[in-house]
Design a protein around this motif. Structure first.
Motif, PDB file in Angstrom:
ATOM      1  N   LYS A 175      -9.161   6.138 -14.468  1.00 51.87           N
ATOM      2  CA  LYS A 175      -9.176   5.320 -15.677  1.00 51.87           C
ATOM      3  C   LYS A 175      -8.177   4.165 -15.562  1.00 51.87           C
ATOM      4  O   LYS A 175      -8.508   3.013 -15.866  1.00 51.87           O
ATOM      5  CB  LYS A 175      -8.835   6.192 -16.898  1.00 51.87           C
ATOM      6  CG  LYS A 175      -8.937   5.467 -18.228  1.00 51.87           C
ATOM      7  CD  LYS A 175      -8.789   6.433 -19.385  1.00 51.87           C
ATOM      8  CE  LYS A 175      -7.337   6.515 -19.756  1.00 51.87           C
ATOM      9  NZ  LYS A 175      -7.075   7.349 -20.935  1.00 51.87           N
ATOM     10  N   ARG A 176      -6.982   4.458 -15.077  1.00 51.05           N
ATOM     11  CA  ARG A 176      -5.972   3.405 -14.898  1.00 51.05           C
ATOM     12  C   ARG A 176      -6.434   2.370 -13.884  1.00 51.05           C
ATOM     13  O   ARG A 176      -6.227   1.174 -14.064  1.00 51.05           O
ATOM     14  CB  ARG A 176      -4.646   4.004 -14.439  1.00 51.05           C
ATOM     15  CG  ARG A 176      -3.888   4.692 -15.519  1.00 51.05           C
ATOM     16  CD  ARG A 176      -2.598   5.267 -14.984  1.00 51.05           C
ATOM     17  NE  ARG A 176      -1.802   5.805 -16.050  1.00 51.05           N
ATOM     18  CZ  ARG A 176      -0.492   5.710 -16.117  1.00 51.05           C
ATOM     19  NH1 ARG A 176       0.176   5.119 -15.153  1.00 51.05           N
ATOM     20  NH2 ARG A 176       0.160   6.215 -17.126  1.00 51.05           N
ATOM     21  N   TYR A 177      -7.041   2.846 -12.810  1.00 52.90           N
ATOM     22  CA  TYR A 177      -7.536   1.947 -11.773  1.00 52.90           C
ATOM     23  C   TYR A 177      -8.591   1.005 -12.345  1.00 52.90           C
ATOM     24  O   TYR A 177      -8.563  -0.193 -12.099  1.00 52.90           O
ATOM     25  CB  TYR A 177      -8.108   2.784 -10.623  1.00 52.90           C
ATOM     26  CG  TYR A 177      -8.593   1.972  -9.451  1.00 52.90           C
ATOM     27  CD1 TYR A 177      -7.704   1.407  -8.542  1.00 52.90           C
ATOM     28  CD2 TYR A 177      -9.956   1.764  -9.239  1.00 52.90           C
ATOM     29  CE1 TYR A 177      -8.152   0.673  -7.459  1.00 52.90           C
ATOM     30  CE2 TYR A 177     -10.415   1.031  -8.161  1.00 52.90           C
ATOM     31  CZ  TYR A 177      -9.500   0.491  -7.275  1.00 52.90           C
ATOM     32  OH  TYR A 177      -9.943  -0.244  -6.208  1.00 52.90           O
ATOM     33  N   GLN A 220       0.838  -1.201   0.000  1.00 56.96           N
ATOM     34  CA  GLN A 220       0.000   0.000   0.000  1.00 56.96           C
ATOM     35  C   GLN A 220       0.868   1.244   0.000  1.00 56.96           C
ATOM     36  O   GLN A 220       0.613   2.195  -0.727  1.00 56.96           O
ATOM     37  CB  GLN A 220      -0.935  -0.006   1.214  1.00 56.96           C
ATOM     38  CG  GLN A 220      -1.869   1.180   1.255  1.00 56.96           C
ATOM     39  CD  GLN A 220      -2.879   1.168   0.117  1.00 56.96           C
ATOM     40  OE1 GLN A 220      -3.351   0.132  -0.290  1.00 56.96           O
ATOM     41  NE2 GLN A 220      -3.170   2.332  -0.412  1.00 56.96           N
ATOM     42  N   ARG A 221       1.918   1.254   0.830  1.00 54.57           N
ATOM     43  CA  ARG A 221       2.819   2.403   0.906  1.00 54.57           C
ATOM     44  C   ARG A 221       3.524   2.604  -0.436  1.00 54.57           C
ATOM     45  O   ARG A 221       3.637   3.725  -0.928  1.00 54.57           O
ATOM     46  CB  ARG A 221       3.839   2.194   2.023  1.00 54.57           C
ATOM     47  CG  ARG A 221       4.547   3.443   2.445  1.00 54.57           C
ATOM     48  CD  ARG A 221       5.366   3.266   3.720  1.00 54.57           C
ATOM     49  NE  ARG A 221       4.723   2.384   4.671  1.00 54.57           N
ATOM     50  CZ  ARG A 221       5.303   1.313   5.201  1.00 54.57           C
ATOM     51  NH1 ARG A 221       6.528   0.993   4.906  1.00 54.57           N
ATOM     52  NH2 ARG A 221       4.663   0.541   6.050  1.00 54.57           N
ATOM     53  N   ASN A 222       3.995   1.508  -1.038  1.00 58.40           N
ATOM     54  CA  ASN A 222       4.650   1.600  -2.343  1.00 58.40           C
ATOM     55  C   ASN A 222       3.689   2.121  -3.394  1.00 58.40           C
ATOM     56  O   ASN A 222       4.063   2.918  -4.248  1.00 58.40           O
ATOM     57  CB  ASN A 222       5.216   0.240  -2.767  1.00 58.40           C
ATOM     58  CG  ASN A 222       6.449  -0.143  -1.982  1.00 58.40           C
ATOM     59  OD1 ASN A 222       7.109   0.706  -1.376  1.00 58.40           O
ATOM     60  ND2 ASN A 222       6.749  -1.421  -1.969  1.00 58.40           N
ATOM     61  N   ASN A 223       2.443   1.671  -3.337  1.00 63.05           N
ATOM     62  CA  ASN A 223       1.426   2.128  -4.272  1.00 63.05           C
ATOM     63  C   ASN A 223       1.189   3.626  -4.104  1.00 63.05           C
ATOM     64  O   ASN A 223       1.116   4.360  -5.084  1.00 63.05           O
ATOM     65  CB  ASN A 223       0.134   1.342  -4.055  1.00 63.05           C
ATOM     66  CG  ASN A 223      -0.814   1.462  -5.216  1.00 63.05           C
ATOM     67  OD1 ASN A 223      -0.399   1.609  -6.361  1.00 63.05           O
ATOM     68  ND2 ASN A 223      -2.088   1.398  -4.932  1.00 63.05           N
ATOM     69  N   ASN A 224       1.084   4.086  -2.866  1.00 61.58           N
ATOM     70  CA  ASN A 224       0.891   5.515  -2.602  1.00 61.58           C
ATOM     71  C   ASN A 224       2.083   6.324  -3.101  1.00 61.58           C
ATOM     72  O   ASN A 224       1.908   7.422  -3.636  1.00 61.58           O
ATOM     73  CB  ASN A 224       0.667   5.768  -1.112  1.00 61.58           C
ATOM     74  CG  ASN A 224      -0.684   5.279  -0.639  1.00 61.58           C
ATOM     75  OD1 ASN A 224      -1.585   5.055  -1.428  1.00 61.58           O
ATOM     76  ND2 ASN A 224      -0.819   5.077   0.650  1.00 61.58           N
ATOM     77  N   GLU A 225       3.288   5.800  -2.917  1.00 63.45           N
ATOM     78  CA  GLU A 225       4.493   6.491  -3.391  1.00 63.45           C
ATOM     79  C   GLU A 225       4.516   6.562  -4.914  1.00 63.45           C
ATOM     80  O   GLU A 225       4.902   7.586  -5.484  1.00 63.45           O
ATOM     81  CB  GLU A 225       5.745   5.805  -2.853  1.00 63.45           C
ATOM     82  CG  GLU A 225       5.939   6.008  -1.356  1.00 63.45           C
ATOM     83  CD  GLU A 225       7.047   5.157  -0.767  1.00 63.45           C
ATOM     84  OE1 GLU A 225       7.813   4.526  -1.522  1.00 63.45           O
ATOM     85  OE2 GLU A 225       7.141   5.128   0.485  1.00 63.45           O
ATOM     86  N   LYS A 226       4.086   5.490  -5.572  1.00 61.81           N
ATOM     87  CA  LYS A 226       4.024   5.492  -7.037  1.00 61.81           C
ATOM     88  C   LYS A 226       3.024   6.526  -7.537  1.00 61.81           C
ATOM     89  O   LYS A 226       3.289   7.252  -8.492  1.00 61.81           O
ATOM     90  CB  LYS A 226       3.624   4.107  -7.566  1.00 61.81           C
ATOM     91  CG  LYS A 226       4.703   3.069  -7.492  1.00 61.81           C
ATOM     92  CD  LYS A 226       4.184   1.733  -8.009  1.00 61.81           C
ATOM     93  CE  LYS A 226       5.183   0.627  -7.806  1.00 61.81           C
ATOM     94  NZ  LYS A 226       4.669  -0.674  -8.262  1.00 61.81           N
TER      95      LYS A 226
END
Length: 152
Positions: free
Chosen positions: A140-142, A21-27
């Protein structure tokens, strides 16, 4: 399987979920930074001054909009849904939503004031458009990834 292995497995799963989740938020944050920088065509000098101001605004916006709104919706769920609220509770909640909108407007006014002199008024307008376009692109990406932002 013994209890220690089960607990260890649950703990490991929790840690990996949190890291993902943290990596996703950072991305997402890195993508937003690139998206806005490109949309505004920020110079290096502008970017150095812009990003601390924008990040402070963004953090304040998240606190106002997401945290407060989340608390209100939790309150509604706890009551058993909107239909279970008394008229008085509904009036109070409605006032809280109006207050949130007012606080968001104040944060945007502060952002405009803080950015004046850092970037042009035209770039501030472009920022508003870039934020909307970023949110549309992210949604859209999601959707295209079936709700999983970690897929490549």
């Amino acid at each position: 399987m013994n209890l220690k292995k089960i607990i260890f497995g649950i703990l490991l799963f929790t840690v990996f979920t949190g890291v993902a989740q943290r990596n996703n938020n950072e991305k997402i944050k890195a993508y937003k930074t690139a998206f806005i920088t490109e949309a505004l065509e920020l110079t290096v000098d502008e970017a150095e001054k812009f990003w601390p101001i924008y990040n402070a605004y963004s953090s304040e916006y998240q606190k106002i909009k997401n945290v407060k709104t989340g608390q209100i919706f939790k309150q509604i769920r706890t009551a058993g849904g909107v239909d279970q609220l008394s008229d008085s509770e509904a009036d109070t909640i409605l006032e809280e939503f109006v207050e949130i909108d007012g606080n968001v407007a104040k944060a945007k006014q502060k952002l405009k004031k803080d950015l004046t002199g850092v970037i042009s008024s035209k770039k501030i307008i472009k920022l508003l458009s870039a934020e909307q376009n970023f949110n549309k692109e992210l949604l859209k990406r999601y959707r295209n990834r079936g709700g999983n932002m970690n897929k490549n």
